[in-house]
Design an enzyme around this catalytic site. Sequence first.
Site, PDB file in Angstrom:
ATOM      1  N   ASP A  45       0.855  -1.187   0.000  1.00  0.00           N
ATOM      2  CA  ASP A  45       0.000   0.000   0.000  1.00  0.00           C
ATOM      3  C   ASP A  45       0.895   1.242   0.000  1.00  0.00           C
ATOM      4  O   ASP A  45       1.683   1.444   0.924  1.00  0.00           O
ATOM      5  CB  ASP A  45      -0.887   0.008   1.258  1.00  0.00           C
ATOM      6  CG  ASP A  45      -1.839   1.193   1.272  1.00  0.00           C
ATOM      7  OD1 ASP A  45      -2.946   1.054   0.727  1.00  0.00           O
ATOM      8  OD2 ASP A  45      -1.464   2.259   1.810  1.00  0.00           O
ATOM      9  N   TYR A  50       3.142   9.885  -0.594  1.00  0.00           N
ATOM     10  CA  TYR A  50       4.195   9.312   0.261  1.00  0.00           C
ATOM     11  C   TYR A  50       5.594   9.557  -0.328  1.00  0.00           C
ATOM     12  O   TYR A  50       6.588   9.398   0.373  1.00  0.00           O
ATOM     13  CB  TYR A  50       3.991   7.809   0.490  1.00  0.00           C
ATOM     14  CG  TYR A  50       2.699   7.400   1.194  1.00  0.00           C
ATOM     15  CD1 TYR A  50       1.857   8.343   1.788  1.00  0.00           C
ATOM     16  CD2 TYR A  50       2.323   6.065   1.270  1.00  0.00           C
ATOM     17  CE1 TYR A  50       0.677   7.966   2.413  1.00  0.00           C
ATOM     18  CE2 TYR A  50       1.144   5.679   1.899  1.00  0.00           C
ATOM     19  CZ  TYR A  50       0.317   6.637   2.465  1.00  0.00           C
ATOM     20  OH  TYR A  50      -0.850   6.250   3.081  1.00  0.00           O
ATOM     21  N   LYS A  75      -2.763   5.913  -4.409  1.00  0.00           N
ATOM     22  CA  LYS A  75      -3.892   6.811  -4.117  1.00  0.00           C
ATOM     23  C   LYS A  75      -3.743   8.153  -4.829  1.00  0.00           C
ATOM     24  O   LYS A  75      -2.629   8.675  -4.965  1.00  0.00           O
ATOM     25  CB  LYS A  75      -3.991   7.050  -2.595  1.00  0.00           C
ATOM     26  CG  LYS A  75      -3.890   5.767  -1.777  1.00  0.00           C
ATOM     27  CD  LYS A  75      -4.091   5.976  -0.287  1.00  0.00           C
ATOM     28  CE  LYS A  75      -3.721   4.707   0.473  1.00  0.00           C
ATOM     29  NZ  LYS A  75      -2.323   4.653   0.906  1.00  0.00           N
ATOM     30  N   HIS A 108      -7.717   9.505  -1.996  1.00  0.00           N
ATOM     31  CA  HIS A 108      -7.027   9.459  -0.703  1.00  0.00           C
ATOM     32  C   HIS A 108      -7.866  10.067   0.427  1.00  0.00           C
ATOM     33  O   HIS A 108      -7.925   9.510   1.533  1.00  0.00           O
ATOM     34  CB  HIS A 108      -5.677  10.174  -0.829  1.00  0.00           C
ATOM     35  CG  HIS A 108      -4.658   9.736   0.167  1.00  0.00           C
ATOM     36  ND1 HIS A 108      -3.315   9.626  -0.130  1.00  0.00           N
ATOM     37  CD2 HIS A 108      -4.765   9.386   1.471  1.00  0.00           C
ATOM     38  CE1 HIS A 108      -2.660   9.221   0.953  1.00  0.00           C
ATOM     39  NE2 HIS A 108      -3.527   9.070   1.931  1.00  0.00           N
TER      40      HIS A 108
HETATM   41  P1  NAD Z   1       0.567   1.669  11.994  1.00  0.00           P
HETATM   42  O1  NAD Z   1      -0.588   1.575  12.935  1.00  0.00           O
HETATM   43  O2  NAD Z   1       0.852   0.557  11.054  1.00  0.00           O
HETATM   44  O3  NAD Z   1       1.791   1.993  12.932  1.00  0.00           O
HETATM   45  C1  NAD Z   1       3.106   1.952  12.497  1.00  0.00           C
HETATM   46  C2  NAD Z   1       3.995   2.082  13.718  1.00  0.00           C
HETATM   47  O4  NAD Z   1       3.709   0.997  14.609  1.00  0.00           O
HETATM   48  C3  NAD Z   1       5.460   1.945  13.372  1.00  0.00           C
HETATM   49  O5  NAD Z   1       6.006   3.185  13.012  1.00  0.00           O
HETATM   50  C4  NAD Z   1       6.022   1.426  14.679  1.00  0.00           C
HETATM   51  O6  NAD Z   1       6.231   2.504  15.546  1.00  0.00           O
HETATM   52  C5  NAD Z   1       4.907   0.585  15.218  1.00  0.00           C
HETATM   53  N1  NAD Z   1       5.083  -0.883  14.937  1.00  0.00           N
HETATM   54  C6  NAD Z   1       4.958  -1.537  13.748  1.00  0.00           C
HETATM   55  N2  NAD Z   1       5.160  -2.846  13.908  1.00  0.00           N
HETATM   56  C7  NAD Z   1       5.437  -3.035  15.230  1.00  0.00           C
HETATM   57  C8  NAD Z   1       5.744  -4.154  16.023  1.00  0.00           C
HETATM   58  N3  NAD Z   1       5.780  -5.396  15.500  1.00  0.00           N
HETATM   59  N4  NAD Z   1       5.969  -3.965  17.340  1.00  0.00           N
HETATM   60  C9  NAD Z   1       5.917  -2.745  17.900  1.00  0.00           C
HETATM   61  N5  NAD Z   1       5.623  -1.637  17.199  1.00  0.00           N
HETATM   62  C10 NAD Z   1       5.390  -1.783  15.889  1.00  0.00           C
HETATM   63  O7  NAD Z   1       0.409   3.066  11.217  1.00  0.00           O
HETATM   64  P2  NAD Z   1       0.477   3.569   9.733  1.00  0.00           P
HETATM   65  O8  NAD Z   1       1.795   3.314   9.115  1.00  0.00           O
HETATM   66  O9  NAD Z   1       0.001   4.962   9.758  1.00  0.00           O
HETATM   67  O10 NAD Z   1      -0.634   2.689   8.987  1.00  0.00           O
HETATM   68  C11 NAD Z   1      -0.324   1.576   8.169  1.00  0.00           C
HETATM   69  C12 NAD Z   1      -0.467   1.930   6.718  1.00  0.00           C
HETATM   70  O11 NAD Z   1      -1.772   2.459   6.453  1.00  0.00           O
HETATM   71  C13 NAD Z   1       0.457   3.065   6.249  1.00  0.00           C
HETATM   72  O12 NAD Z   1       1.796   2.678   6.146  1.00  0.00           O
HETATM   73  C14 NAD Z   1      -0.211   3.439   4.955  1.00  0.00           C
HETATM   74  O13 NAD Z   1       0.087   2.494   3.951  1.00  0.00           O
HETATM   75  C15 NAD Z   1      -1.663   3.383   5.367  1.00  0.00           C
HETATM   76  N6  NAD Z   1      -2.175   4.703   5.800  1.00  0.00           N
HETATM   77  C16 NAD Z   1      -3.156   5.287   5.056  1.00  0.00           C
HETATM   78  C17 NAD Z   1      -3.660   6.522   5.409  1.00  0.00           C
HETATM   79  C18 NAD Z   1      -4.760   7.113   4.582  1.00  0.00           C
HETATM   80  O14 NAD Z   1      -5.087   8.297   4.785  1.00  0.00           O
HETATM   81  N7  NAD Z   1      -5.322   6.393   3.657  1.00  0.00           N
HETATM   82  C19 NAD Z   1      -3.181   7.206   6.525  1.00  0.00           C
HETATM   83  C20 NAD Z   1      -2.186   6.596   7.286  1.00  0.00           C
HETATM   84  C21 NAD Z   1      -1.712   5.346   6.925  1.00  0.00           C
END
Ligand code: NAD
Length: 278
Positions: A45, A50, A75, A108
């Site tokens: 994704d 990004y 997106k 998005h």
């Molecule tokens: P997430 O909830 O996946 O959190 C990521 C964070 O969680 C990492 O930076 C790290 O600090 C922690 N983490 C990850 N794996 C871990 C583990 N095994 N143990 C402990 N901590 C851990 O947040 P995200 O990245 O914002 O969301 C995932 C994906 O969703 C994004 O990368 C993106 O592709 C998508 N996204 C989309 C939008 C949108 O507006 N459509 C917005 C935000 C994110």
Amino acid sequence: MTVPTITLNDGNRIPQLGYGTFKVPAADAQRAVSEALELGYRHIDTAAIYGNEAEVGAAIAASGVARDELFVTTKLWNDRHDGDEPNAAIAESLDKLGIEKLDLYLIHWPTPAKDNYLHAWQKLIQLREAGLTRSIGVSNFLVPHLEKIVSATGVVPAVDQIELHPAYQQREVTSWAAAHDVRIEAWGPLGQGKYPLFDDPAVAGPASAHGKSPAQVVIRWHLQHEHVLFPKSVHRERLAQNIDVFDFALTDAEVAAIDAIDPGDGSGRVSSHPDEVN
Ligand code: NAD
């Protein structure tokens, strides 16, 4: 590691667990996506905003994984809803990703103050008909936004990608989505590390009971609710951990206890509200 797939409302199949690349800097993205592909992730994704589509594309090209085994989402950014901008935007994304067709293209954010997301949705319908993407969907759409595009076009998005984690479960959107066969993709599935989910006894308890990490318990909670999700990390050991979630299951009582984490008043939200992003 084989990740289960879910059939979307248009008949296309999506791997339920993928790798998300928000805030993966371009300098890290090729290595991180390459490692994810080595570890068995087949769903990536990303988004134009990004700034890492070219690096994601380089990792895909170098991986040797057949294109039809991969699911790639990107997106349309908020300043490109108007006129023929969506056509130009998807062409740029495909070029950077080095592929001829997306698996999923999303609006998005609805950016309601600009109020042109219906036009953008009509353009995405045309882009799918033109063969540039297999599926189309939306992100950060609340019920009024969803109702507006569906009543005007009759075309129901395959997915709505929204902030969703145990502290912020968006039950109004998820109920609407279930009634209209729209798959929920949960972004920020781990609360972006901003909400103290991992210390909550409803998460920490099952983690020690199952010999898994709190992150794995939260991922499992999403899977058992049939969300699609793509947790983000740039660390190989966490990438490995986040896909190693298919050898245990939470009990119904454990799922219910995690369901109860949401304070129910919206205070669990960790990122922007869709009505405020324009
Ligand atoms: P997430 O909830 O996946 O959190 C990521 C964070 O969680 C990492 O930076 C790290 O600090 C922690 N983490 C990850 N794996 C871990 C583990 N095994 N143990 C402990 N901590 C851990 O947040 P995200 O990245 O914002 O969301 C995932 C994906 O969703 C994004 O990368 C993106 O592709 C998508 N996204 C989309 C939008 C949108 O507006 N459509 C917005 C935000 C994110």
